[in-house]
Design an enzyme around this catalytic site. Structure first.
Site, PDB file in Angstrom:
ATOM      1  N   THR A  44       0.828  -1.213   0.000  1.00  0.00           N
ATOM      2  CA  THR A  44       0.000   0.000   0.000  1.00  0.00           C
ATOM      3  C   THR A  44       0.855   1.254   0.000  1.00  0.00           C
ATOM      4  OG1 THR A  44      -0.153  -0.106   2.419  1.00  0.00           O
ATOM      5  CG2 THR A  44      -1.946  -1.104   1.159  1.00  0.00           C
ATOM      6  N   ARG A  48       9.016  -2.526   0.823  1.00  0.00           N
ATOM      7  CA  ARG A  48       9.629  -2.609   2.144  1.00  0.00           C
ATOM      8  C   ARG A  48      10.277  -3.974   2.319  1.00  0.00           C
ATOM      9  NH1 ARG A  48       4.843  -0.174   6.117  1.00  0.00           N
ATOM     10  NH2 ARG A  48       4.564   1.812   5.011  1.00  0.00           N
ATOM     11  N   SER A 147       8.282   3.525   7.014  1.00  0.00           N
ATOM     12  CA  SER A 147       7.263   4.040   7.925  1.00  0.00           C
ATOM     13  C   SER A 147       7.592   3.633   9.359  1.00  0.00           C
ATOM     14  CB  SER A 147       5.874   3.566   7.491  1.00  0.00           C
ATOM     15  OG  SER A 147       4.865   4.195   8.238  1.00  0.00           O
ATOM     16  N   ASP A 307       8.723   8.654   9.497  1.00  0.00           N
ATOM     17  CA  ASP A 307       8.629   9.560   8.344  1.00  0.00           C
ATOM     18  C   ASP A 307       7.563  10.633   8.538  1.00  0.00           C
ATOM     19  OD1 ASP A 307       6.579   7.585   7.957  1.00  0.00           O
ATOM     20  OD2 ASP A 307       6.402   8.217   5.872  1.00  0.00           O
ATOM     21  N   ASP A 309       4.366  10.740   8.755  1.00  0.00           N
ATOM     22  CA  ASP A 309       3.085  10.801   8.051  1.00  0.00           C
ATOM     23  C   ASP A 309       1.943  10.326   8.949  1.00  0.00           C
ATOM     24  OD1 ASP A 309       3.640   8.060   8.039  1.00  0.00           O
ATOM     25  OD2 ASP A 309       3.078   7.763   5.943  1.00  0.00           O
ATOM     26  N   ARG A 310       2.270   9.845  10.142  1.00  0.00           N
ATOM     27  CA  ARG A 310       1.234   9.396  11.082  1.00  0.00           C
ATOM     28  C   ARG A 310       1.330  10.190  12.378  1.00  0.00           C
ATOM     29  NH1 ARG A 310       0.409   2.927  10.108  1.00  0.00           N
ATOM     30  NH2 ARG A 310       1.141   2.875   7.958  1.00  0.00           N
ATOM     31  N   GLU A 392      -7.108   7.634   7.302  1.00  0.00           N
ATOM     32  CA  GLU A 392      -7.008   6.182   7.425  1.00  0.00           C
ATOM     33  C   GLU A 392      -7.083   5.769   8.891  1.00  0.00           C
ATOM     34  OE1 GLU A 392      -4.338   4.387   3.936  1.00  0.00           O
ATOM     35  OE2 GLU A 392      -3.169   5.459   5.437  1.00  0.00           O
ATOM     36  N   GLU A 393      -7.593   4.580   9.128  1.00  0.00           N
ATOM     37  CA  GLU A 393      -7.705   4.022  10.477  1.00  0.00           C
ATOM     38  C   GLU A 393      -6.347   3.833  11.143  1.00  0.00           C
ATOM     39  OE1 GLU A 393      -6.070   1.012   8.248  1.00  0.00           O
ATOM     40  OE2 GLU A 393      -7.754   2.299   7.703  1.00  0.00           O
ATOM     41  N   SER A 394      -5.275   3.822  10.356  1.00  0.00           N
ATOM     42  CA  SER A 394      -3.933   3.593  10.890  1.00  0.00           C
ATOM     43  C   SER A 394      -3.241   4.900  11.275  1.00  0.00           C
ATOM     44  CB  SER A 394      -3.083   2.840   9.865  1.00  0.00           C
ATOM     45  OG  SER A 394      -3.079   3.505   8.614  1.00  0.00           O
TER      46      SER A 394
END
Length: 545
Positions: A44, A48, A147, A307, A309-310, A392-394
């Site tokens: 996704t 990796r 990530s 990174d 992004d979360r 997103e749920e993550s």
């Protein structure tokens, strides 16, 4: 889900990473493209792997980078390429390898000044800003990051001229070409030495920090944060954004304390995650145990993955927020308080995110756009301004500027963290307390995700499921209200199936990179009801239905 006895505890010395051995393995290990696990696979969010399994080697990066150069030529991309990396131990070596190939192919590359680290959203922001007033010679980018994956891992992802994650058509083409190059023993890969690349004139330093930090005023209300005087705890978790929080605090006058603001590529300061691994997952209560202990010291605190992004939001009232809970609160706040946003702006969510978001969107009178897992599905809507928010749920999301124009087309953990500050400052209550209000309004929900081993046969079985041929007609004792394999918001395959009933649902999808099946479920009835939903989903997977 079984929890490891070390979960939430400090990393023992026996788990410290041998970084020299890991980096040596990156260069010396040779992948065998006839072995599926050693081929280039874009999940996704990019490719990796780890040298420990011969799935992230220099050969992979040589092949992928050359494939990206070929894709750029095929797609007519002639502008510069913005190259960023995070703080994983393998990101530096992969960065050097990529530069050698990009320079040899005559690609103009913008790298961070002073060899600094660059968050994923900052690369997206740079691409979009560069392309904003151009119709030709558009820029694209590469971000080197796995990530929140363990310190042993590396990752490599491509951002086309749209600034966000590449779509499946692009990633399939790049992966196929990279694997062809591996099979040909890298014949066709152009490469110069790193010294030659740096002296070629194709590699230029770029200030990623200043344009991004200066632009933040157009998406976050810093006046209200500064005036409130709230105490902010920012845990960089040793990630790529470690050089951003101090400039942000200084420019906007924030009372911000920075934690873990230096690179430690073995991440030994982390608390161990639920499964006994070191994982920089800012949405995990185990990995975030250190910051959660400090929740009373700040009016709002947060952490970000390597990174950036979360996001992980830590409140004094409830500790670490469930990502779904914060997404719902953020949506509710933004659509009420961004007065210049169009009334036509839709809300974007993934099919495995909480149904609480559906209810919030309905109450706001906003159209809901439900897409498959993967932030790439939000790129078109964020780019054309039809989505005000995509999440997103993550624990990954982005949203539009105050004036309704595009900010980034990739997840941005920095703005979601700052939004938590804005919510707290403006309302005098932290985001978790606002979630309490939503529960009082809509009722509670119980949500979990279980990752379990999945055989190739089980993964194939999930792919074969059809709503019409599903061998069940009820879920946890309730009649089914629906089942689908394509996302309602865009008709794209969800890579599995989602099954719904009046008070609950489950979705299952196989991992694209390992023999794992991911099962997501939610109940609006009870925790016991959620257990039964999982039992029914697992029985379906095992063929017991």
């Amino acid at each position: 889900m079984i929890t490891n006895e070390l979960a939430g505890k400090t990393v023992p010395e026996s788990m410290y990473l041998d970084i020299p051995a890991l980096v040596s393995g990156y260069y010396t290990g040779k992948p065998d493209p006839s072995v599926p696990e050693q081929r280039v696979v874009f999940g996704t969010s990019g490719h990796r792997g780890t040298p420990l399994k011969l799935s992230f080697q220099e050969d992979h990066i040589l092949a992928i980078t050359q494939a990206i150069c070929a894709y750029r030529a095929k797609a007519g991309v002639t502008g510069p390429l913005f190259l960023g990396r995070d703080t994983h131990a393998l990101s530096g070596p992969a960065h050097a390898t990529a530069l050698e190939v990009l320079a040899a192919n005559g690609v103009q590359v913008f790298v961070a000044a002073d060899n600094a680290y660059t968050p994923t959203p900052v690369v997206s922001h740079a691409i979009l800003n560069y392309n904003a007033k151009r119709k030709k010679d558009l820029a694209d980018g590469i971000v080197i990051t796995p990530s929140h994956n363990p310190p042993t891992d590396g990752g490599f992802k491509y951002d086309p001229t749209t600034g966000g994650p590449a779509d499946t058509t692009a990633t399939k083409w790049i992966a196929d070409e990279a694997n062809r190059l591996l099979e040909k023993k890298l014949r066709g890969v152009k490469r110069v030495t790193l010294a030659q690349a740096l002296a070629s004139g194709n590699v230029r330093e770029y200030d990623y920090v200043t344009p991004y930090v200066d632009d933040l005023k157009n998406i976050i209300d810093f006046d209200v944060i500064r005036a409130s005087g709230i105490r902010i705890g920012a845990d960089a978790l040793g990630g790529a954004g470690l050089g951003f929080w101090v400039p942000i605090a200084q420019k906007y006058g924030l009372d911000l304390t920075l934690m873990h603001g230096r690179c430690e590529p073995d991440f030994r300061f982390m608390a161990i995650d639920h499964d006994g691994k070191i994982r920089m997952d800012c949405s995990s209560p185990f990995a975030m145990a250190g910051l959660v202990k400090l929740k009373a010291d700040y009016d709002i605190a947060f952490g970000n993955d390597p990174d950036f992004d979360r996001h992980g939001i830590v409140t004094p009232s409830h500790g670490l927020m469930n990502p779904n809970h914060y997404l719902a609160v953020a949506i509710d706040y933004l659509y009420k308080n961004r007065k210049k946003w169009s009334k036509k702006l839709a809300v974007g969510k993934t099919v495995v995110s909480s149904s609480l978001i559906d209810r919030v969107a309905a109450r706001l009178g906003r159209r809901l756009v439900e897409v498959p897992v993967g932030f790439k599905w939000f790129v078109p809507g964020l780019l054309d301004g039809s989505l005000g928010f995509g999440g997103e749920e993550s624990a990954g999301a982005s949203f539009l500027r105050k004036d309704g124009t595009t900010w980034t087309t990739d997840k941005d953990g920095i703005i979601l963290a700052l939004l938590a500050c804005e919510i707290t400052a403006r309302t005098g209550r932290d985001p978790a307390q606002h979630h309490d209000d939503l529960v009082a309004e809509f009722g509670p929900a119980w949500y979990e995700r279980h990752d379990q081993p999945g055989t190739p046969e089980q993964k194939a079985k999930i792919a074969s499921f059809s709503p019409k041929s599903l061998p069940i007609n009820e879920l946890a004792g309730e009649p089914l209200t629906g089942a689908f394999t394509a996302a309602p918001g865009n008709g794209a395959s969800i890579g599995g199936i989602k099954v719904t009933a009046e008070h609950g649902w489950f979705a299952m999808r196989p991992s694209g990179t390992e023999n794992v099946v991911k099962i997501y479920a939610e109940s609006t009835h009870s925790a016991k009801h959620l257990v039964q939903i999982f039992a029914d989903a697992e029985a379906l997977l095992k063929g017991q239905q």
